[in-house]
Write a protein that holds these residues in place. Sequence first.
Motif, PDB file in Angstrom:
ATOM      1  N   ASN A  38      21.468  66.127  -4.010  1.00  0.00           N
ATOM      2  CA  ASN A  38      20.890  64.935  -4.096  1.00  0.00           C
ATOM      3  C   ASN A  38      21.395  63.972  -5.460  1.00  0.00           C
ATOM      4  O   ASN A  38      21.389  64.649  -6.696  1.00  0.00           O
ATOM      5  CB  ASN A  38      19.484  64.582  -4.323  1.00  0.00           C
ATOM      6  CG  ASN A  38      18.630  65.070  -2.992  1.00  0.00           C
ATOM      7  OD1 ASN A  38      19.282  64.929  -1.801  1.00  0.00           O
ATOM      8  ND2 ASN A  38      17.587  65.854  -3.094  1.00  0.00           N
ATOM      9  N   ARG A  40      21.709  60.099  -7.571  1.00  0.00           N
ATOM     10  CA  ARG A  40      20.855  58.698  -7.924  1.00  0.00           C
ATOM     11  C   ARG A  40      21.983  57.561  -7.649  1.00  0.00           C
ATOM     12  O   ARG A  40      22.953  57.667  -8.209  1.00  0.00           O
ATOM     13  CB  ARG A  40      20.107  58.689  -9.108  1.00  0.00           C
ATOM     14  CG  ARG A  40      19.022  59.437  -9.291  1.00  0.00           C
ATOM     15  CD  ARG A  40      18.304  59.039 -10.624  1.00  0.00           C
ATOM     16  NE  ARG A  40      19.102  58.292 -11.574  1.00  0.00           N
ATOM     17  CZ  ARG A  40      19.481  59.537 -12.493  1.00  0.00           C
ATOM     18  NH1 ARG A  40      18.901  60.640 -12.583  1.00  0.00           N
ATOM     19  NH2 ARG A  40      20.060  59.019 -13.490  1.00  0.00           N
ATOM     20  N   SER A  45      17.896  57.588  -3.481  1.00  0.00           N
ATOM     21  CA  SER A  45      18.688  58.940  -3.480  1.00  0.00           C
ATOM     22  C   SER A  45      19.674  59.278  -2.386  1.00  0.00           C
ATOM     23  O   SER A  45      19.239  58.792  -1.080  1.00  0.00           O
ATOM     24  CB  SER A  45      17.613  60.028  -3.698  1.00  0.00           C
ATOM     25  OG  SER A  45      18.066  61.370  -3.486  1.00  0.00           O
ATOM     26  N   SER A 161      18.006  65.081 -10.317  1.00  0.00           N
ATOM     27  CA  SER A 161      18.751  64.263  -9.725  1.00  0.00           C
ATOM     28  C   SER A 161      19.856  63.470 -10.529  1.00  0.00           C
ATOM     29  O   SER A 161      19.315  62.613 -11.475  1.00  0.00           O
ATOM     30  CB  SER A 161      18.059  63.451  -8.656  1.00  0.00           C
ATOM     31  OG  SER A 161      18.951  62.517  -8.160  1.00  0.00           O
TER      32      SER A 161
END
Length: 327
Positions: A38, A40, A45, A161
């Motif tokens: 994952n 950003r 996401s 993330s």
Amino acid sequence: MWRGKPEVPRMADLPPSRLRLFKPAFHSTGVDCFGPYNIRVGRRSEKRWGIIFKCMTTRGVYLDLLNSIDTDSFLMSLRRFVSRRGTPCELLSDQGTNFKSGQRELKEAFAALQPTLQSLLAKQQIKFRFNPPGAPHFGGTWEREIRSLKAALHTTLGGQSVTEEVLRTVLTEIEGILNSKPLGYVSADVADVDPVTPNCLLMGRPDSSLPQVVYPASEMLTSKRWRHSQVLADHFWSHFIRRYLPSLQPRSKWTKDTDNLQAGAVAMIVDQHLPRALWPVGVVSHTTAGADGRIRSATVQVKDRAYTRPVSRLIRLPALPEDNKTD
């Protein structure tokens, strides 16, 4: 039947892809995908996948990031790999749909070329070699490398993330770490010769973080750079053959000979996702032998479907009675 186990054949000798001596790095390359991770993107996401290209002989790696797991992403990553590391002679992979579709698209693109271009580019075609389904040990060379890079990613990022730029940077740094791993045993005696690393052949020095070594004029055969690079390459291969290659010969498991699985035999397919009572049973219709003549994989016909599996996933059963064969 309920206590039967697969009969794993004796471990084969090193395949030709592991012995491409005095060939460029990534001449024989294994490829696989891993992830997802994952990242950003603004406030949302998204998922990204990694892809690894592993030189089967020198153990050098090339890592890249994929936006998706489809055929187009794989082909674009392959183009980036070829532009940086050169065209491999063969690509080894599992039966992933993106790899199978990529091979088909490349064949179609080559067939659409004019005959003159086909004759000129015939030697640059990439041969795809696919492992049988359910046989991760066939690709143990790159599967073990994926385990190492996953451990490095977990140590670096943990569960956080990050942005795509950060993830790409971390993957590139992990690539440098993996290419700096010594090949073979590392001695504690400082007087012993230092082991070679994949970077010795890729970069001309063992570690990407170290400055380039400055050789005295008396040690240089000539001032030409191409001769210097040839000396470094000869140094790598001499150490590779003397110190690292012999360590690949011992067999740590699968040391006993077994009877080859023959066509017409009855076999049960091991499926870890189903209870043993539901494992499919069929008749072996075709067998595939390795370079040593031992059967390594087979095709089992179960009713109207055919399953290709490694021998390590097949349990040999007694022959069916004649009345059951006719039903």
